[in-house]
Design an enzyme around this catalytic site. Structure first.
Site, mmCIF file in Angstrom:
data_model
loop_
_atom_site.group_PDB
_atom_site.id
_atom_site.type_symbol
_atom_site.label_atom_id
_atom_site.label_comp_id
_atom_site.label_asym_id
_atom_site.label_seq_id
_atom_site.Cartn_x
_atom_site.Cartn_y
_atom_site.Cartn_z
ATOM 1 N N HIS A 155 0.844 -1.193 0.000
ATOM 2 C CA HIS A 155 0.000 0.000 0.000
ATOM 3 C C HIS A 155 0.879 1.243 0.000
ATOM 4 O O HIS A 155 1.945 1.257 0.634
ATOM 5 C CB HIS A 155 -0.907 -0.025 1.239
ATOM 6 C CG HIS A 155 -1.988 0.999 1.170
ATOM 7 N ND1 HIS A 155 -1.774 2.319 1.472
ATOM 8 C CD2 HIS A 155 -3.292 0.894 0.796
ATOM 9 C CE1 HIS A 155 -2.902 2.988 1.299
ATOM 10 N NE2 HIS A 155 -3.839 2.146 0.893
ATOM 11 N N ARG A 169 -3.233 1.304 -3.956
ATOM 12 C CA ARG A 169 -2.903 -0.106 -4.186
ATOM 13 C C ARG A 169 -3.549 -0.571 -5.488
ATOM 14 O O ARG A 169 -4.446 0.108 -6.017
ATOM 15 C CB ARG A 169 -3.323 -0.970 -3.013
ATOM 16 C CG ARG A 169 -4.727 -0.690 -2.519
ATOM 17 C CD ARG A 169 -4.995 -1.451 -1.248
ATOM 18 N NE ARG A 169 -6.099 -0.831 -0.535
ATOM 19 C CZ ARG A 169 -6.970 -1.500 0.202
ATOM 20 N NH1 ARG A 169 -6.874 -2.807 0.301
ATOM 21 N NH2 ARG A 169 -7.928 -0.879 0.842
ATOM 22 N N LYS A 215 -7.344 -0.015 -7.206
ATOM 23 C CA LYS A 215 -8.169 0.929 -6.445
ATOM 24 C C LYS A 215 -8.179 2.271 -7.164
ATOM 25 O O LYS A 215 -7.461 2.484 -8.138
ATOM 26 C CB LYS A 215 -7.625 1.089 -5.010
ATOM 27 C CG LYS A 215 -7.649 -0.169 -4.182
ATOM 28 C CD LYS A 215 -9.038 -0.668 -3.797
ATOM 29 C CE LYS A 215 -9.892 0.252 -3.004
ATOM 30 N NZ LYS A 215 -10.007 -0.055 -1.585
ATOM 31 N N ASP A 256 -6.450 8.924 -5.491
ATOM 32 C CA ASP A 256 -6.886 9.738 -4.351
ATOM 33 C C ASP A 256 -5.782 10.781 -4.142
ATOM 34 O O ASP A 256 -4.593 10.456 -4.201
ATOM 35 C CB ASP A 256 -7.031 8.783 -3.156
ATOM 36 C CG ASP A 256 -7.210 9.463 -1.809
ATOM 37 O OD1 ASP A 256 -6.850 10.638 -1.675
ATOM 38 O OD2 ASP A 256 -7.682 8.787 -0.880
ATOM 39 N N TYR A 290 -2.448 10.388 -2.037
ATOM 40 C CA TYR A 290 -1.313 9.573 -2.502
ATOM 41 C C TYR A 290 -0.333 10.388 -3.350
ATOM 42 O O TYR A 290 0.756 9.912 -3.654
ATOM 43 C CB TYR A 290 -1.797 8.334 -3.264
ATOM 44 C CG TYR A 290 -2.626 7.427 -2.379
ATOM 45 C CD1 TYR A 290 -2.089 6.909 -1.207
ATOM 46 C CD2 TYR A 290 -3.937 7.121 -2.698
ATOM 47 C CE1 TYR A 290 -2.847 6.117 -0.367
ATOM 48 C CE2 TYR A 290 -4.709 6.320 -1.874
ATOM 49 C CZ TYR A 290 -4.155 5.818 -0.704
ATOM 50 O OH TYR A 290 -4.905 5.038 0.128
ATOM 51 N N ASP A 334 -11.585 17.681 3.768
ATOM 52 C CA ASP A 334 -11.220 17.386 5.166
ATOM 53 C C ASP A 334 -9.776 17.810 5.388
ATOM 54 O O ASP A 334 -9.046 18.091 4.431
ATOM 55 C CB ASP A 334 -11.439 15.893 5.502
ATOM 56 C CG ASP A 334 -10.548 14.982 4.672
ATOM 57 O OD1 ASP A 334 -9.333 14.984 4.905
ATOM 58 O OD2 ASP A 334 -11.055 14.284 3.774
ATOM 59 N N HIS A 390 -6.871 15.365 3.952
ATOM 60 C CA HIS A 390 -6.597 15.497 2.517
ATOM 61 C C HIS A 390 -6.053 16.874 2.170
ATOM 62 O O HIS A 390 -5.266 17.013 1.229
ATOM 63 C CB HIS A 390 -7.835 15.137 1.686
ATOM 64 C CG HIS A 390 -8.057 13.658 1.634
ATOM 65 N ND1 HIS A 390 -8.891 12.999 2.499
ATOM 66 C CD2 HIS A 390 -7.470 12.697 0.861
ATOM 67 C CE1 HIS A 390 -8.837 11.692 2.248
ATOM 68 N NE2 HIS A 390 -7.976 11.482 1.263
HETATM 69 C C1 FPP Z 1 2.660 8.516 9.150
HETATM 70 C C2 FPP Z 1 1.334 8.087 8.697
HETATM 71 C C3 FPP Z 1 0.145 8.877 9.120
HETATM 72 C C4 FPP Z 1 1.198 7.046 7.871
HETATM 73 C C5 FPP Z 1 -0.073 6.589 7.321
HETATM 74 C C6 FPP Z 1 0.177 5.783 6.097
HETATM 75 C C7 FPP Z 1 -1.086 5.424 5.392
HETATM 76 C C8 FPP Z 1 -1.813 6.492 4.625
HETATM 77 C C9 FPP Z 1 -1.495 4.166 5.426
HETATM 78 C C10 FPP Z 1 -2.682 3.725 4.679
HETATM 79 C C11 FPP Z 1 -3.497 2.734 5.448
HETATM 80 C C12 FPP Z 1 -4.511 2.025 4.544
HETATM 81 C C13 FPP Z 1 -4.360 0.565 4.359
HETATM 82 C C14 FPP Z 1 -5.461 2.722 3.969
HETATM 83 C C15 FPP Z 1 -6.462 2.081 3.047
HETATM 84 O O1 FPP Z 1 -7.557 2.867 3.092
HETATM 85 P P1 FPP Z 1 -8.702 2.713 1.987
HETATM 86 O O2 FPP Z 1 -9.010 1.278 1.728
HETATM 87 O O3 FPP Z 1 -9.823 3.597 2.445
HETATM 88 O O4 FPP Z 1 -8.027 3.433 0.760
HETATM 89 P P2 FPP Z 1 -7.568 2.896 -0.664
HETATM 90 O O5 FPP Z 1 -8.779 2.441 -1.367
HETATM 91 O O6 FPP Z 1 -6.978 4.114 -1.305
HETATM 92 O O7 FPP Z 1 -6.540 1.800 -0.420
HETATM 93 ZN ZN ZN Z 2 -6.915 9.744 0.754
#
Ligand code: FPP
Ligand code: ZN
Length: 382
Positions: A230, A272, A275, A278, A281, A319, A322
């Site tokens: 991820h 990932r 998906k 966003d 990222y 938010d 973001h």
């Molecule tokens: C230092 C610090 C704060 C680090 C955080 C790192 C970070 C952003 C980790 C992501 C965690 C995660 C698996 C999100 C998936 O969310 P989702 O399933 O809603 O999003 P997706 O569809 O984009 O994967």
């Molecule tokens: Zn996001």
């Protein structure tokens, strides 16, 4: 501060002269065009359209300062995310080259001090443990019972670094024991220890092995061994490996492949495989840490430019998380071609008018670069 980064002989003057007058309607047209682009996965806005994408600094500031005020005069709102909200808001304000009013700054420092555990580390707020939280809610007894946590410690330390100055930096007690185990915890612990100049061999021991065990068959890094790669954890893992000088132990070729393929055709990155892209990222994956990829970085334009603040993607609500990471990703992209922080980016690196230029960040800690230097000086002498 951003404006002053433009040299008098900078090509920005050329760009400024070529910038057409922008009405609110133009702004919306560009945003809806990008929304349309996003929906239909066609192409990025043309250069002529991009020039209209002016960052509405006043609106963003309004959204951010309102967010800080909503935490109450002594940040008394009961929310375990308050150190994170402080970081997301105060870092966003710093990226915009602005600062918070002195009384809000004082409240933030006092509040974070009350979140600090006497043994080191920061909790999500005073009174986070359940039984004490009840006392807090019903009797307003601010007993400072803390549950220190690595993630909130990172948020608190980055906030205090961003505020800068003796009052803020000297409030940090540089001790902490224990914590949770995953790649984010590795990053927050190593980032905080490195920023506070307390990184030592004992803390680093086995961290590299653990992160190596989280690099997946795809090439990206997962939160824990056996999980899916991820973007958030890939940033955390790679930044940690750089901070402990072990980045070369990773399979960098596969890591680069993985990040490149996370870029969506609409611009920006997905977190990932399979998906949606966003805006956040743009920082986690588009950051300067993954330097080889920078020429490929494009940002999805997901600003809520009329009301201020940023969001995951068009159609979602704005938010502070973001707003923080879209602005951080935007700053990383703007400085991506710059060899050093002293030479301002060329106009071609700044989407829209040159006045959109943000403050540069330190890519490993994600705090504004000059605040990092101040904290580095402060802690390396103590
Ligand atoms: C230092 C610090 C704060 C680090 C955080 C790192 C970070 C952003 C980790 C992501 C965690 C995660 C698996 C999100 C998936 O969310 P989702 O399933 O809603 O999003 P997706 O569809 O984009 O994967
Ligand atoms: Zn996001």
């Amino acid at each position: 501060m951003s404006g002053s980064a433009i040299g008098t002989d900078s090509p920005a003057a050329e760009m400024a002269a070529a910038t057409p007058t922008v009405t609110q309607k133009d702004q919306w047209m560009v945003e809806s065009q990008v929304f349309h682009t996003y929906q239909h996965y066609s192409s990025l806005p043309s250069k002529a359209q991009a020039v209209l994408l002016e960052l509405q600094r006043d609106k963003h500031m309004e959204f951010l300062t309102k967010g800080l005020r909503q935490l109450g005069p002594s940040f008394s709102v009961l929310d375990a995310n308050r150190p994170w909200l402080c970081y997301w808001i105060i870092h966003s304000i710093a990226l915009l080259g602005d600062s918070v009013h002195d009384n809000l700054e004082q409240s933030a420092v006092d509040f974070l001090n009350r979140c600090q555990d006497p043994e080191g580390g920061y909790g999500g707020g005073p009174g986070q443990a359940s039984c004490f939280a009840i006392l807090y809610v019903f009797y307003r007894i601010d007993i400072c019972f803390l549950l220190p946590h690595l993630a909130t410690t990172y948020a608190a330390v980055n906030t205090l670094t961003t505020l800068g100055g003796y009052r803020s930096l000297s409030s940090i007690n540089r001790m902490h024991h224990g914590g949770e185990i995953d790649v984010r915890a590795c990053y927050t612990a190593i980032s905080v220890a490195s920023a506070l100049s307390i990184l030592d061999d004992e803390l680093v021991q086995n961290v590299g092995n653990y992160i190596l065990s989280c690099q997946t068959y795809e090439g990206g890094i997962a939160g824990e061994p056996g999980s899916e790669a991820h973007g958030g954890y890939t940033f955390c893992g790679f930044a940690t490996m750089l901070l402990i000088n072990e980045a070369n132990r990773l399979d960098l070729a596969r890591l680069i492949d993985w990040v490149v393929f996370r870029q969506g055709v609409e611009g920006g990155f997905q977190g990932r495989t399979n998906k949606l892209v966003d805006g956040c990222y743009s920082f986690w994956q588009g950051n300067k840490v993954l330097k080889e990829l920078l020429s490929l970085t494009r940002l999805p334009i997901v600003g809520r430019e009329v009301e201020g603040g940023f969001r995951d993607k068009p159609g979602k609500n704005r938010d502070h998380y973001h707003t923080c990471y879209c602005l951080s990703g935007l700053s990383a992209a703007q400085y991506s071609y710059s060899e050093d922080a002293d030479s301002p980016p060329l106009p071609r690196a700044v989407l829209g008018p040159y006045s959109n230029l943000l403050e540069p960040i330190h890519p490993l800690y994600n705090v504004v670069l000059e605040r990092y230097y101040e904290a580095y000086e402060f802690f390396s002498r103590r």
